[in-house]
Enzyme design. Structure first.
Site, PDB file in Angstrom:
ATOM      1  N   CYS A 131     -50.746  24.026  17.903  1.00 34.91           N
ATOM      2  CA  CYS A 131     -50.895  23.674  18.614  1.00 34.91           C
ATOM      3  C   CYS A 131     -50.970  23.259  20.455  1.00 34.91           C
ATOM      4  CB  CYS A 131     -52.804  23.574  17.960  1.00 34.91           C
ATOM      5  SG  CYS A 131     -51.973  22.291  17.130  1.00 34.91           S
ATOM      6  N   HIS A 181     -42.292 -12.118 -19.633  1.00 33.14           N
ATOM      7  CA  HIS A 181     -43.137 -11.119 -20.664  1.00 33.14           C
ATOM      8  C   HIS A 181     -44.292 -10.695 -19.915  1.00 33.14           C
ATOM      9  CE1 HIS A 181     -45.275 -11.793 -24.664  1.00 33.14           C
ATOM     10  NE2 HIS A 181     -46.236 -11.707 -23.746  1.00 33.14           N
ATOM     11  N   ASP A 215     -43.989 -17.917 -27.016  1.00 31.84           N
ATOM     12  CA  ASP A 215     -44.638 -17.597 -25.650  1.00 31.84           C
ATOM     13  C   ASP A 215     -46.260 -19.207 -24.633  1.00 31.84           C
ATOM     14  OD1 ASP A 215     -43.086 -14.978 -25.864  1.00 31.84           O
ATOM     15  OD2 ASP A 215     -44.662 -13.997 -26.857  1.00 31.84           O
TER      16      ASP A 215
END
Length: 916
Positions: free
Chosen positions: A737, A140, A176
């Site tokens: 560099c 859910h 639920d």
């Protein structure tokens, strides 16, 4: 897995000791933890859960999903059928509240031990829920007990929840309400929609969580936590009829309602007598001004304003939000900015080549819309049954056939008929869809779009007095475009904007985790535009495209992602101090951002140098005023555009192309700048350091020149030493560099080494950096004037041949000075004189990097300990990484880029002592 016959198994048992017997029993127990599962669900989510459970070794005995729609099976059904798993597509499980016996009987015959419901839109009877030995679990998409019901994601956003997430729970006879097995939460971002939070968290983490839940059940470790009733909510299913906007609310509430219904079912209101649906809402900063055409909206506190950015709406609190897209009742979607001009564009007449493209796309539509017999010009993509995944496929199909036509999903939603879709694609291919003030170029099989103005306080603006200059393509010496040239007043405006953003704005108050998410989102946008960024880098700096894609751009993306992760991990410490009894004391430290930081970067890696400093600076919570090299400003300007699109608040990033003498000097002198990070020459670094000291004692970090030694011993891997030795010098055309400024090669292998290097150089292809076979592109036009000892090629542009000097002695100019170009300088040394070659290697005022090649680990460690440089490479070179600190010693500067140490350059430490 293993298989033994009965007699063999008995013989094995006899031969096992007790410890081995326990291990065998554990293996058997583990094997028995694999379930017979029945999946009830649908969609890509259900499909991915199905695939992951099979990977775990579980047997799927059956799948229930929805019936085919318009002749197309659900993705879960397609996947299961491919594996020969039984698939059931019952239209329903119940009739008038009662389970259908025949359906339940077919289900029970599968012998399932556990039902897994990863995404289910139907009511399942309790005869099915309770039947398996281990019951049923359901995914859910909310943190239960909050937001029970089918529209949980919608309501998470509508209520403006700061936290979202998902729950896997044990199914019961409620809605639920079953016991919680597992929960995972996430932060809800201010502009999240149903789609974004689902794709970012609920989908990928939900799949993992569902699979983990099954594992916990199998191991007998799955909890059953009763849901608390406190805080429980149940909201209705969001449908079109109940998604109408109620205008008498604050701007934030309106924003939450619109994004909570985006894209399904879609928040709507009546405008000009028709139902209009709103998509793509964002809250606007307080004080934002909107210039455009007013739009009357019945019930709204004041008219909306149609602007170039979209439709600005107002809440009853006077605050504003911006809506990007609108959809009408007939399904037509438009950019909100085009509300008053929609439908006014005349149809373009297609060329023969464009007609061929149109027919190719007609075939693509036909392959997607299999239920449609023939694709007409009036065929509607969505009304013919296309879904969101079909949109993704269509966008990718267009990229395959026309790489310069970069579509977004919204482009499909806004051009739903085949005719409108083709017209939109053709306009994009012709570059006719651009509404922003950008320089466009069709190059490298794509259309690149480049901002060319200053970026101050979240907007692209002209420089004071409209001053501009031309940025040059080093490949042919031609002008790319005019770029705004910042003046002192522009610097002051940018610093003021950065200061306000830090002290008063959203950035200074932002939760570190939210800050990290924005930086990560910026990295994602950079990745989406990586080909465009690499192309801009190639034409502006001469970088070979393939290298720019991997290093210039690729490492820049990695850098922002790395430092995004540091945002919420910056912390102080608790320190025990001497206590004068009876007093008790507590001392702790805090790491705090410095404030407004200036960053000045060079022209050799325009975007990467920006990333190395800016990412750490932002992660620490500072604001930035950045001066790109005057000759390579374009990727910095594109970066500013992407930063704005990522949602970084205005004033956080400001970009000022201009001269070092004017812009760089003003930043060094400015009293409101508290830190300056610089990469460039030692000479300029010294000047900056002095100015920062005199002005307000700014914190400074300097990454300056180098003359990095590389020592190659005779016991090296010769092929690797040659390959890496060349890379150490010629990588990025020598504009590096940490380039190996001087190679010391042991005398016994010197001639062989030089011969191999020359052979490899002859194979190098020098030319157009956009040519995928090019090894060596043009020097940056600024760099071309600095190369020490190189030979310029007579051709358009700024090309220097890779050059090798041998028998170089210590007193020579080229042995001492930085070349910064494709120049290899080789000296010999005797293998017996290790300390002497170390003395020669260290006899320089620079100390940025160094290297050694040898198979002798003792010698490698001995040399690496004695080389006086910030980085030592052993049997490799140029291997920088975002997690490893980078910086020099001596006149190569101080301070670090990259790694955790880089954060300290942009933080200050505060000690707090409390007596209690």
């Amino acid at each position: 897995m293993f298989s033994l016959s009965g007699n063999c198994f008995k013989e094995v048992l006899v031969q096992l000791n007790s410890q081995q017997f326990v291990v065998l029993l554990n293996c058997i127990a583990l094997y028995r933890q694999l379930f017979l599962l029945f999946l009830i669900g649908q969609s890509l989510f259900g499909q991915e859960v199905y695939k992951e459970l099979r990977k775990e070794g579980h047997t799927i005995v059956g799948v229930f999903t929805i019936p085919d729609k318009d002749g197309k099976a659900d993705p879960l059904a397609t996947e299961a059928e491919k594996d020969g798993v039984a698939v059931f597509k019952f239209p329903r499980w119940r009739v008038k509240g009662q389970a259908i016996p025949e359906v339940v009987a077919q289900y029970k015959a599968t012998g399932a031990e556990l039902n897994v419901l990863p995404f289910c839109s139907q009511f399942i009877p309790m005869e099915v829920i309770d039947h398996p030995k281990h019951g049923s679990i359901i995914y859910h998409p909310s943190l239960l007990p909050r937001h029970r019901g089918a529209s949980a994601i919608n309501w998470t956003l509508i209520h403006g929840d700061k936290k979202g997430g998902f729950t896997v729970f044990w199914a019961d006879d409620g809605l639920d309400t079953g016991p919680i097995l597992l929960q995972r939460e996430c932060d809800v971002e201010p502009d999240d929609t149903v789609n974004t939070i689902y794709k970012r968290f609920l989908f990928p983490e939900g799949i993992k969580g569902t699979v983990e839940a099954v594992k916990l059940i199998a191991e007998g470790k799955a909890p059953r936590l009763t849901q608390p009733e406190e805080g429980a909510t149940y909201e209705c299913i969001q449908k079109k009829e109940n998604a109408k906007i109620e205008w008498n609310q604050t701007a934030e509430a309106l924003h939450n309602w619109i994004r909570g219904n985006d894209k399904v079912p879609g928040a709507w209101a009546e405008i000009d007598g028709q139902k209009v649906t709103f998509y793509g809402s964002t809250l606007l900063d307080k004080g934002s001004t909107a210039n455009g055409q007013p739009l009357e909206i019945p019930g709204a506190s004041q008219p909306g304003i149609v602007t170039k950015a979209g439709l600005v709406l107002f809440g009853n609190d006077g605050k504003a939000l911006l809506v990007k897209n609108l959809q009408f009742e007939d399904g037509k979607m438009i950019a909100a900015a085009q509300y008053f001009s929609s439908g006014s564009s005349a149809a373009v007449e297609l060329t023969e080549e464009e007609k061929t493209f149109a027919e190719q796309m007609r075939a693509v539509w036909q392959s997607i819309l299999t239920n449609v017999s023939h694709i007409e010009d009036t065929t509607d993509f969505f009304k013919s049954g296309a879904a969101s995944m079909d949109v993704v496929r269509l966008v990718e199909e267009v990229k395959l056939r026309a790489s310069s036509c970069q579509l977004q999903n919204e482009d499909v939603y806004m051009n739903t008929t085949f005719q409108d879709f083709i017209q939109m694609c053709v306009r994009k291919l012709r570059g006719e869809d651009n509404e922003e003030e950008l320089v466009e170029k069709n190059i490298n099989n794509m259309t690149i779009k480049m901002p060319h103005q200053l970026f101050i306080n979240g907007e692209f603006v002209d420089a004071e007095g409209g001053k501009t200059y031309k940025t040059i393509n080093p490949t042919d010496g031609t002008a790319i475009c005019d770029v705004s040239l910042a003046q002192i007043s522009d610097v002051d405006k940018a610093v003021a904007a950065a200061k306000e953003a830090f002290e008063e704005g959203e950035w200074g108050k932002m939760n570190p985790r939210d800050r990290g998410r924005l930086i990560y989102k910026l990295a994602d946008l950079m990745e989406q535009h990586q080909e465009e960024l690499a192309t801009i880098e190639a034409i502006d700096s001469g970088a070979v495209y393939t290298l720019a894609l991997k290093t210039h751009v690729g490492m820049s993306i990695q850098t922002f992602r790395y430092f995004a992760g540091w945002c919420d991990k910056i912390q102080g410490s608790t320190i025990p101090i001497n206590q004068a009894r009876p007093n008790r004391n507590l001392t702790f430290t805090k790491k705090e951002p410095i404030g407004v930081c200036a960053i000045v970067i060079p022209w050799n890696y325009p975007l990467m140098m920006l990333a190395w400093k800016t990412a750490a600076c932002l992660a620490a919570g500072n604001t930035v005023v950045l001066k790109p090299a005057q000759v390579t400003p374009l990727t910095a300007m594109k970066f500013a555009e992407l930063a704005a699109r990522a949602g970084l608040p205005k004033g956080v990033i400001n970009i000022l192309p201009g001269s070092g003498a004017l812009v760089g000097q003003r930043l060094s002198d400015h009293p409101d700048v508290r830190k300056l990070g610089f990469t460039g020459s030692t000479e300029i670094g010294k000047h900056i350091m002095k100015s920062c000291a005199i002005s307000n004692v700014k914190k400074v970090s300097l990454e300056l020149g180098g003359k990095s030694p590389l020592i190659i011993f005779s016991d090296c891997d010769m092929d690797k030493a040659v390959r890496m030795g060349m890379s150490s010098v010629f990588f990025n055309k020598g504009e590096n560099c940490i380039a190996a400024g001087r190679l010391f090669v042991e005398d016994s292998i010197h001639d062989q080494f030089v011969k191999k290097v020359v052979e490899e150089i002859k194979k190098m292809k020098i030319g157009d950096p956009l040519d995928r076979s090019t090894d060596h592109g043009p020097q940056n036009h600024k760099g071309a004037t600095l190369v020490c000892g190189g030979k310029q090629i007579k051709r358009p542009g700024f090309f220097f041949e890779p050059t090798v000097f041998t028998d170089v002695e210590d007193h020579m100019y080229i042995a001492k000075e930085e070349s910064f170009g494709p120049v290899m300088i080789i000296s010999k040394f005797k293998g017996s004189e290790v300390d002497d070659v170390l003395r020669r290697a260290n006899a320089t005022e620079y100390g940025l990097a160094s290297g050694v090649f040898t198979r002798d680990i003792s010698k490698a460690l001995y040399v690496s300990e004695r080389l006086n440089a910030g980085t030592v490479f052993v049997n490799t070179y140029n291997k920088t990484d975002v997690a490893s600190p980078f910086g020099g010693f001596k006149q190569s500067g101080f301070g670090k880029d990259l790694g955790q140490e880089a954060l300290n350059e942009y933080l200050k430490t505060k000690a707090v002592t409390i007596e209690y």
